[in-house]
Motif scaffolding. Structure first.
Motif, PDB file in Angstrom:
ATOM      1  N   GLY A 538       4.363   5.534   2.390  1.00 57.44           N
ATOM      2  CA  GLY A 538       4.424   6.281   3.636  1.00 57.44           C
ATOM      3  C   GLY A 538       3.990   5.423   4.815  1.00 57.44           C
ATOM      4  O   GLY A 538       3.293   4.415   4.668  1.00 57.44           O
ATOM      5  N   ARG A 539       4.364   5.848   6.016  1.00 54.57           N
ATOM      6  CA  ARG A 539       4.057   5.068   7.216  1.00 54.57           C
ATOM      7  C   ARG A 539       2.556   4.880   7.397  1.00 54.57           C
ATOM      8  O   ARG A 539       2.085   3.768   7.658  1.00 54.57           O
ATOM      9  CB  ARG A 539       4.661   5.772   8.437  1.00 54.57           C
ATOM     10  N   GLU A 540       1.786   5.955   7.267  1.00 50.68           N
ATOM     11  CA  GLU A 540       0.350   5.841   7.473  1.00 50.68           C
ATOM     12  C   GLU A 540      -0.315   5.064   6.327  1.00 50.68           C
ATOM     13  O   GLU A 540      -1.269   4.318   6.558  1.00 50.68           O
ATOM     14  CB  GLU A 540      -0.270   7.227   7.628  1.00 50.68           C
ATOM     15  N   MET A 541       0.190   5.241   5.120  1.00 53.71           N
ATOM     16  CA  MET A 541      -0.340   4.465   4.011  1.00 53.71           C
ATOM     17  C   MET A 541      -0.153   2.974   4.271  1.00 53.71           C
ATOM     18  O   MET A 541      -1.087   2.168   4.116  1.00 53.71           O
ATOM     19  CB  MET A 541       0.352   4.854   2.700  1.00 53.71           C
ATOM     20  N   LEU A 542       1.037   2.581   4.679  1.00 53.22           N
ATOM     21  CA  LEU A 542       1.298   1.160   4.882  1.00 53.22           C
ATOM     22  C   LEU A 542       0.531   0.606   6.073  1.00 53.22           C
ATOM     23  O   LEU A 542       0.283  -0.605   6.154  1.00 53.22           O
ATOM     24  CB  LEU A 542       2.796   0.923   5.052  1.00 53.22           C
TER      25      LEU A 542
END
Length: 822
Positions: A538-542
């Motif tokens: 996910g965007r926030e994970m990355l």
């Protein structure tokens, strides 16, 4: 001497930059804290939300691209007749212009130095103004690159052109939040006649007697030539000399009543108060004191038949190093406190570590850090602050390096824990191996610092500590700097390109960096990552995975060791488990090579924000499964089963890193996962203190009848146990069958686990119940019939059953069982 702190009444304004509309209050100025940095002031003013959640990095980049002004007023009334008054800036971050009453009194370009400047011409009685303008560190670094020439460096910004903490521009575990501000105390110092500028106590043990050579640097006022007496006293010994302007003050003193300072596990870390007085010592300018310790430091690098070792020797005794690399303990370093440092160093000592390496992309830490290490007997390896880049040797950088190095070595020499100075991190390796030479085209790259400047400074100012040109380093111009047979090495093909069984391809003399990534505690991750749906990609994970292809490497790193995770919760546990196993696998291998191998320093102990990283303890102070494995494999005695060197079969080795010899037996059992003993053998065990014992394992035990259903167990009469599996977990017949009992007790909760079959790596993820909960143990492996009690601390009133439910109680077994039903 009188000291007047300038820590009140500050405001912060934006001088130049593309601020978003939400920050309009900066036009009139907001309250500022000193010490502090722009980011923490914006947080305190409510203009900036917590920058860690989500993917805000790019949105906040304007802060590091902007110029800033700190301003205050202060009242000044002299308290001494005919006094000298200095502005003392202990740390300005980084490119600063300081004005007193609108007159420029100081310009700085180095975060890693302190500054002192005479205010006689500008200070006035009554009200005064102080103004400090900070240029954008990002734009300044780019500008200097245009002047100095482009040189190889890691990551986006040319941090190698500015004397500022490299990781502050972003790293593969940290965000790009380039800071500016008054990051260490600022004040006025008023003194008369003479003051102590610095004391440099050089300690040694000579012919069994502790010895002190005290260098006392004095600063005299004007043309004053009146002599003064300088007296030192420590541990019942004292000496006095007469000092005159222009003459160095050096006092040699035997201290026979002092006992040596020892690192953890080798004796007491004895400290003694050293007092220095000039004249009658009536004011702060003429007295100095701090705790010191006496130790002799040697590092054996003499060539031998296997290459050349790196063996740390304290007071004549070889010390096997169980270490960890240390990074700044917070992205915003002004939030670090003595208490937070003590907690992080306790994470190291509780895990059985005896050395911290202060890495070259970070900081010269505060005296609080080294004071704690002094008291706790934790050895310190201190890098000079260069990392993963080529550095210009032009005068503007050379002069700054020399000034900061002289100040740092002078300040830190009093700490007995600091035993190694290191020229920099991976720069020599980079020059040799990373295709720098063609890009440099003859330009300087830093060799002059590592081979000339730094060793000269250490030899002059701290001659009883050891100097290494770099890490890794082979201590020869004709050997590859990362050769496992010589000196120190870094192992990074494991993690980047290779499975962790690749550790066994090396026979390292000393490993100063190696590691494997894993996510932080689930609650820590949830505090910043809120992708819908949750996903490793996910965007926030990355945004919280800073390593190149980091989560791809996590998945590749599973190999055949563990099944592919089925959902996000399984992904989290699987990757934490694999991180712990990878690192402990490497350490068991290194220790099994003793005495060839003399130590290791894992990357890394701590985190500076919530992130997927190599850390053993996350930024919310949750000890990851890796931490529990570090504690196990750092124990003074380690029993391990390993392949025979240069041959077929297995061997059992006990590394006894303690002062007690061991005599007894080692029982070897090949047994089924259900506990049925299939073959057994007992071996006599006799191993001296600080030594190792090894024996081949008979084929009747070393070869399984059914690899998927058997385990080899080694148990010593002194209490150690080692396990060997004949197949990876993906081929083991593991079942999720345990009996669990949970109850509340007076000081928390107890969860008792009883194994009905082999249970591998049982761990309670207690933060899933409450982020404030902590547990005393993890990564527990039980053979059939064994019991283990987990002790949990946490808020009262929690249903104890919550700590025993599926998803909180995890093991390798449940991953295998879940994979079978998918």
């Amino acid at each position: 001497m009188m000291y007047h702190p300038l820590d009140e009444g500050w405001t912060l304004t934006l001088l130049r930059g593309d601020r978003p509309d939400a920050y309009a209050a900066l036009d009139d100025g907001i309250p500022a804290t000193v010490p502090g940095v722009v980011h923490t002031d914006l947080l305190a003013a409510g203009l900036m939300a917590d920058p860690f959640p989500g993917a805000q990095e790019a949105e906040l980049a304007w802060i590091g691209e902007s110029d800033w002004r700190y301003r205050s007023t202060f009242s000044w009334h002299p308290t001494l007749d005919d006094a000298h008054v200095d502005l003392v800036a202990e740390g300005l971050d980084t490119v600063a212009t300081v004005r007193i009453n609108d007159v420029v009194v100081l310009e700085t370009v180095n975060q890693h130095r302190s500054y002192r400047t005479d205010l006689a011409a500008v200070l006035r009685e009554g009200e005064n103004s102080v103004e400090i303008d900070f240029r954008s560190p990002v734009r300044y670094a780019r500008e200097r690159e245009e002047v100095l020439g482009e040189r190889p460096h890691s990551y986006a910004h040319p941090f190698n052109t500015i004397r500022k903490s490299a990781c502050n521009f972003g790293w593969d575990w940290g965000p790009d939040f380039a800071t500016a501000g008054i990051w260490r105390p600022l004040g006025l110092q008023e003194w008369a006649h003479v003051r102590i500028a610095a004391v440099r106590p050089v300690v040694d043990i000579v012919n069994g007697i502790p010895h002190l050579t005290a260098h006392v640097d004095l600063e005299w006022q004007g043309d004053d030539e009146e002599p003064v007496t300088v007296e030192i006293e420590v541990a019942g010994a004292s000496a006095r000399v007469e000092a005159r302007p222009g003459q160095p003050v050096v006092i040699d003193l035997d201290v026979p009543d002092a006992e040596p300072w020892w690192p953890r596990g080798y004796g007491e870390a004895r400290l003694y108060d050293l007092a220095v007085r000039v004249g009658d010592g009536v004011d702060e300018a003429t007295r100095w004191s701090r705790a010191i310790g006496f130790r002799r430091v040697e590092v054996d690098i003499a060539p031998d038949e296997q290459g050349s070792p790196f063996s740390v020797r304290i007071n004549g005794r070889d010390v096997y190093v169980h270490g960890a690399n240390w990074i700044p303990d917070d992205v915003f370093v002004t939030r670090i406190t003595p208490e937070s440092l003590a907690a992080s160093i306790t994470d190291a000592t509780d895990a059985g570590l005896n050395l911290l390496r202060v890495w070259g992309g970070g900081l010269y830490e505060s005296d609080d850090f080294y004071d704690i290490c002094d008291r706790e007997g934790v050895l310190v390896w201190q890098d000079f602050l260069l990392a993963c880049a080529a550095y210009s040797e032009d005068a503007e950088l050379w002069d700054e390096f020399e000034a900061e190095a002289r100040e740092a070595v002078t300040r830190l020499t009093s700490h007995p824990s600091l035993v190694i100075w290191n020229g920099g991190n991976e720069n020599i390796w980079g020059y040799v191996d990373w295709k720098w030479r063609s890009r440099l085209n003859g330009r300087t790259w830093g060799e002059g610092y590592y081979r000339d400047l730094f060793p000269r400074i250490v030899s002059e100012l701290a001659p009883t500590t050891f100097y290494s040109d770099g890490s890794p380093f082979s201590f020869s111009s004709y050997v590859h700097p990362n050769d496992d047979s010589h000196g120190t090495m870094h192992i990074w093909d494991v993690w980047n390109t290779r499975d962790y069984d690749g550790y066994r391809a090396y026979h390292p003399r000393f490993v100063s960096e190696f590691g494997f990534q894993g996510p932080p505690a689930f609650s820590t991750l949830e505090s910043v990552v809120r992708d819908e749906p949750r996903s490793p990609f996910g965007r926030e994970m990355l945004a919280h995975q800073k390593a190149n292809e980091g989560n791809d490497k996590l998945e590749r790193g599973l190999g055949t060791h563990l099944p592919a995770p089925g959902d996000y919760a399984d992904w989290h546990w699987t990757m934490q488990l694999n991180q712990a196993r990878a690192v402990s696998f490497g350490i068991e291998w290194f220790r099994s090579l003793f005495p060839l191998n003399r130590g290791w320093i894992v990357w890394q102990l701590n985190d500076c924000w919530p992130v997927v990283s190599w850390a053993a303890v996350d930024s919310h102070r949750h000890r990851k499964p890796l931490w529990y494995e570090l504690r196990r494999v750092s124990a003074p005695r380690l029993l391990t089963i390993q392949p025979v060197l240069d041959g077929d079969g297995l061997r059992v080795t006990l590394h006894n890193d303690s002062d007690e010899a061991i005599t007894g037996r080692v029982e070897l059992r090949r047994e089924g996962l259900d506990g049925t003993v299939l073959a057994s053998l007992a071996l006599d065990l006799e191993v001296a203190a600080r030594s190792a014992w090894t024996a081949p394992i008979d084929a009747s035990l070393a070869v399984a009848g059914d690899p998927s259903r058997e385990v080899l167990v080694a148990e010593s009469s002194s209490g150690e146990r080692g396990l060997h599996y004949f197949a990876e977990d993906t081929a083991l017949a593991l079942v999720d069958a345990t009996a669990v009992d949970a109850r509340a007790v007076a000081d928390g909760y107890e969860v008792t686990l009883t194994a009905q079959t082999l249970v591998k790596d049982a761990t309670l993820l207690v933060d899933l119940v409450d982020p404030a909960a902590r547990v005393d143990s993890g990564m527990v492996t039980l053979t059939a019939g064994e019991r283990h009690v987990f002790r949990v601390s946490g808020p009262a009133g929690i249903d104890p059953a919550a700590f025993a439910r599926a998803g909180v109680l995890r093991s390798a077994n449940d991953l295998v069982a879940r994979a079978l039903v998918r």
